[in-house]
Each structure stands twice: as structure tokens, then as C-alpha cells.
Design a protein around this motif. Structure first.
Motif, PDB file in Angstrom:
ATOM      1  N   ALA A  61      50.275  39.381  39.906  1.00 52.91           N
ATOM      2  CA  ALA A  61      49.702  40.355  38.970  1.00 52.91           C
ATOM      3  C   ALA A  61      49.504  41.650  39.750  1.00 52.91           C
ATOM      4  O   ALA A  61      48.895  41.650  40.820  1.00 52.91           O
ATOM      5  CB  ALA A  61      48.363  39.856  38.440  1.00 52.91           C
ATOM      6  N   ALA A  71      49.824  43.644  33.435  1.00 52.11           N
ATOM      7  CA  ALA A  71      48.878  43.776  32.315  1.00 52.11           C
ATOM      8  C   ALA A  71      48.019  45.038  32.451  1.00 52.11           C
ATOM      9  O   ALA A  71      47.664  45.652  31.446  1.00 52.11           O
ATOM     10  CB  ALA A  71      47.991  42.530  32.251  1.00 52.11           C
ATOM     11  N   TYR A 107      42.686  26.489  30.771  1.00 46.82           N
ATOM     12  CA  TYR A 107      42.150  27.820  31.068  1.00 46.82           C
ATOM     13  C   TYR A 107      40.904  28.051  30.212  1.00 46.82           C
ATOM     14  O   TYR A 107      40.867  27.660  29.046  1.00 46.82           O
ATOM     15  CB  TYR A 107      43.217  28.868  30.745  1.00 46.82           C
ATOM     16  N   ASP A 152      50.412  36.149  27.570  1.00 49.52           N
ATOM     17  CA  ASP A 152      50.193  34.737  27.938  1.00 49.52           C
ATOM     18  C   ASP A 152      51.367  33.885  27.478  1.00 49.52           C
ATOM     19  O   ASP A 152      51.809  32.971  28.179  1.00 49.52           O
ATOM     20  CB  ASP A 152      48.912  34.199  27.270  1.00 49.52           C
ATOM     21  N   ASP A 166      53.328  40.713  36.826  1.00 48.25           N
ATOM     22  CA  ASP A 166      52.490  40.780  35.627  1.00 48.25           C
ATOM     23  C   ASP A 166      51.730  42.112  35.666  1.00 48.25           C
ATOM     24  O   ASP A 166      50.781  42.271  36.424  1.00 48.25           O
ATOM     25  CB  ASP A 166      51.531  39.574  35.662  1.00 48.25           C
ATOM     26  N   THR A 206      51.540  43.962  28.452  1.00 46.13           N
ATOM     27  CA  THR A 206      50.789  43.570  27.261  1.00 46.13           C
ATOM     28  C   THR A 206      50.319  44.786  26.478  1.00 46.13           C
ATOM     29  O   THR A 206      50.118  45.849  27.062  1.00 46.13           O
ATOM     30  CB  THR A 206      49.575  42.693  27.644  1.00 46.13           C
ATOM     31  N   LEU A 264      50.168  40.688  21.402  1.00 42.73           N
ATOM     32  CA  LEU A 264      51.499  41.242  21.584  1.00 42.73           C
ATOM     33  C   LEU A 264      51.745  41.521  23.068  1.00 42.73           C
ATOM     34  O   LEU A 264      50.974  42.245  23.695  1.00 42.73           O
ATOM     35  CB  LEU A 264      51.560  42.561  20.805  1.00 42.73           C
TER      36      LEU A 264
END
Ligand code: PMP
Length: 355
Positions: A152, A184, A15, A87, A182, A208, A220
Motif C-alpha cells: 500500500a 487508496a 477482517y 477490496d 494499492d 478507490t 467503487l
């Protein structure tokens, strides 16, 4: 590459994170960090006493932080897993749940680039499901698919979100597979699936502290899921690095949760700025997707994505450009403060000769 590298990693494409340049000060709109500082409570908690305690290992059970997160969402500590950035949790999840055959995994073709990297790292069979023409996810593509699913929501880099009802349909129709959502960017205006966790034992929601909680540098992240899924993540964690969260980040996370209202208000400010910037760009002839995140995804027929990115960089404004064929005309622009976005907009107008 050394000649000692294990064969299975030789062709792994890693990545590539967004630039963190040190050559000059940029208006930094390229990695979706918060433009706002951590709250006072967090800043004050990282005091010299906390620093002195660094001589001791951190709590491998992360009890206080897990309890605080559980309390915020109405779950038990046993439903919460915390790790060194989300991650880390994604990595653990691919390691724990994804593999071959019935454990293979699907995710959208345009999404967070790490999903593919983790799938390859852990030797999982994966399929990338194309987004629709308008870059949205078609939930029907995932209904009853019978494979692990990673989505996501909102998606990155598009910013487009699925409704909770659509997520529930996907989760309910794949009872024998893990559905990892996800989230985020969910705090900036999408519907969360967290409330579905006590209804479905195959749902894992990953969050996150890096975006809405202004703690990208603390690393975190957390997951909320059934007790049994969380215990699987713990199995991986205690087989790799039991002290995966350092003491200072643990304190920062606890205090941030106590200041939840400050952060949720920042999210509202960012959503308002996002609406204004979206309107301004559309007035300049840009196509801007309807983002629910702290970034927007935009293109214009007047200049290529790559050229706009480089011209802005010359002017001290950093945004994110992806070279992937289908989205190479676009750029992803993090929403900063109103002042930062004014600098961005002024520079765009200058580049397009509109000033
Ligand atoms: N998921 C998505 C969709 C992201 O964009 C990011 C940020 N790059 C992450 C997860 C990872 O965030 P972090 O490790 O900082 O929690």
C-alpha cells in the motif's frame, strides 16, 4: 459457526472493519472517509430516471466508466478494471495470482489488514516483511525477491509513502512476479506509479473512489495494468459476478471523474489540514508519522493508545485503535474538516489536562 462450513474456512480470521456506530452522532475520524460530500454533478445524476433504470442490469463491461478512468490517466479502456470497491479487486487479485511456491506473496507486517485475510482465504503462502524501526518500508527488502508483492503506497495505517523511483526499482527487479501497488490514499500527497504501467507488464495499480472521491458508500474501485493482467481479473469477475457494479454507482463514478478538479482540490484542503493537525499534536508532545494520506498515525507517552481512543469516544470523537502489539500505542486519526479537527484537538487537550 454451523457444522456445514467447509473445513478450509474453519480457522479463517476475518477482517474487522472500523466501527460504523448508530448509537449517537460522532465526529467520525475512524474509517478514512472524505469529510466532503460528492460533487453536485454526482448528486444530480442520481435522479429518479437513474433510479427507474435500476430495473435493468448494469453494464457488465462498465464501458463508460472504464473509458472515463482510462482517459483521466492516459490509458486505454483495456487497461482498466472496475469493481465493487478496491477490496473486491484485492480479493480478485489474490484469487487470480497468489498461491503456493512461485505464486506466493509478500507484504509488510504492518499494512492493510485485508492482505493477510485474502491470502488465507485463497490458500496462498505469504510472508509478512517487518517494517523498519521507524515504521517505514525498506524497498530493498522487496528488490529481486521473486515473489508476488503487495504494497500500500502510502502505507496504512502509518501514512508513510515510498517514492515512485523506489516502486520502480521493486517492479523492475521482479519481472516474473506481480507487483500490486494499492494507491487508496495516493491523491493526498504521494507519488503515483500509474505512469509506469505502460512500461512494466507486471505492475498493477489499484485505486478507490472511497477516499479522495467521497464515494465510500458507492463501493467503487479500479485497477490500472497491462491488458493481460486486466483480462485475468475479468476472468475472475465473469466467473463470479459479472454485474459487480450497480447502476447508480456506475453513474456516480462517471460523473465524479468529470468533476476531478473538485475532488483534487478537496485533497489539497485535507493535506493542509493534515499539516496543521500534525503540528498541533507535535506541540502537545505527540509523535506523529509523516503522513501522505488522509489520516495521521500518532502516539504520546502521556496516555495509552487505547485509553485515548476510549476517552475520545466518550466525548463523541471516533478514531481507530489497533490492538496489534507493535502499534498498540498509536491511533489512526482520519483528517476531517477544520471544524471537526478542532473538536478533536480540543477533546485531546481536555483529556491530557491541557485546558
Ligand atoms: N486499501 C487500503 C490500504 C485501505 O485502507 C482500504 C480501505 N479500508 C481499501 C484498500 C479498501 O477500500 P474500498 O474497498 O473502499 O475501495
Amino acid at each position: 459457526m454451523s457444522r456445514y462450513l467447509n473445513n478450509k474456512y474453519v480457522s479463517l480470521e476475518e477482517y474487522v472493519p472500523g466501527e460504523q456506530p448508530k448509537d449517537m452522532r460522532y465526529v467520525k475520524l475512524n474509517t478514512n472517509e472524505s469529510p466532503f460530500p460528492p460533487s453536485e454533478r454526482v448528486v444530480e445524476a442520481i435522479d429518479s430516471e437513474a433510479v427507474k433504470q435500476l430495473k435493468l442490469y448494469s453494464d457488465p463491461d462498465a464501458s463508460e466508466l472504464r473509458e472515463k478512468i482510462a482517459g483521466l490517466f492516459g490509458y486505454e479502456k483495456e487497461n482498466v478494471f472496475v469493481s465493487n470497491g478496491s477490496d473486491d479487486i484485492l480479493n480478485f487479485s489474490f484469487m487470480a495470482f497468489c498461491g503456493r511456491g512461485e505464486h506466493s506473496v509478500v507484504f509488510p507486517d504492518i499494512s492493510y489488514g485485508f492482505y493477510k485475510v485474502y491470502a488465507e482465504l485463497h490458500g496462498a503462502e505469504y510472508t509478512q516483511i517487518p517494517l523498519r524501526e521507524d515504521f517505514s518500508i525498506d524497498p530493498e527488502d522487496y528488490v529481486g525477491i521473486g515473489k508476488n508483492i503487495v504494497i500500500a503506497n502510502p502505507n496504512a495505517p502509518t501514512g508513510l509513502a515510498l517514492s515512485r523511483a523506489a516502486i520502480e526499482r521493486i517492479v523492475a527487479s521482479n519481472p516474473d512476479n506481480l507487483v500490486l501497488i494499492d494507491e487508496a490514499y495516493v491523491d493526498f500527497g504521494a507519488e503515483s506509479a500509474v505512469g509506469l504501467v505502460n512500461k512494466y507488464d507486471n505492475l498493477m495499480v489499484v485505486r478507490t473512489f472511497s477516499k479522495s472521491y467521497s464515494l465510500a458508500g458507492a463501493r467503487l474501485g479500479f485497477a490500472i495494468a497491462s491488458e493481460s493482467l486486466i483480462s485475468d481479473l475479468n476472468k475472475i469477475k465473469f466467473s463470479t459476478n459479472p454485474y459487480n457494479i450497480n447502476r447508480l454507482s456506475m453513474i456516480a463514478g462517471c460523473r465524479a471523474i468529470e468533476d476531478n478538479a473538485y475532488y483534487m482540490n478537496n485533497c489539497k484542503i485535507i493535506a493542509r489540514t493534515r499539516r496543521n493537525v500534525t503540528e498541533e499534536l507535535r506541540a502537545l508532545g505527540f509523535e506523529v508519522l509523516d503522513s501522505r494520506a488522509n489520516f495521521i498515525f500518532a502516539r504520546t507517552p502521556d496516555i495509552s493508545g487505547e485509553e485515548l481512543y476510549s476517552e475520545l469516544k466518550k466525548r463523541g470523537v471516533l478514531i481507530r485503535h489497533f490492538k496489534t502489539e507493535r502499534i498498540k500505542d498509536f491511533n489512526r486519526i482520519t483528517i476531517g474538516t477544520d471544524d471537526e479537527m478542532n473538536v478533536f484537538l480540543r477533546s485531546v487537550k481536555e483529556i491530557l489536562g491541557r485546558i
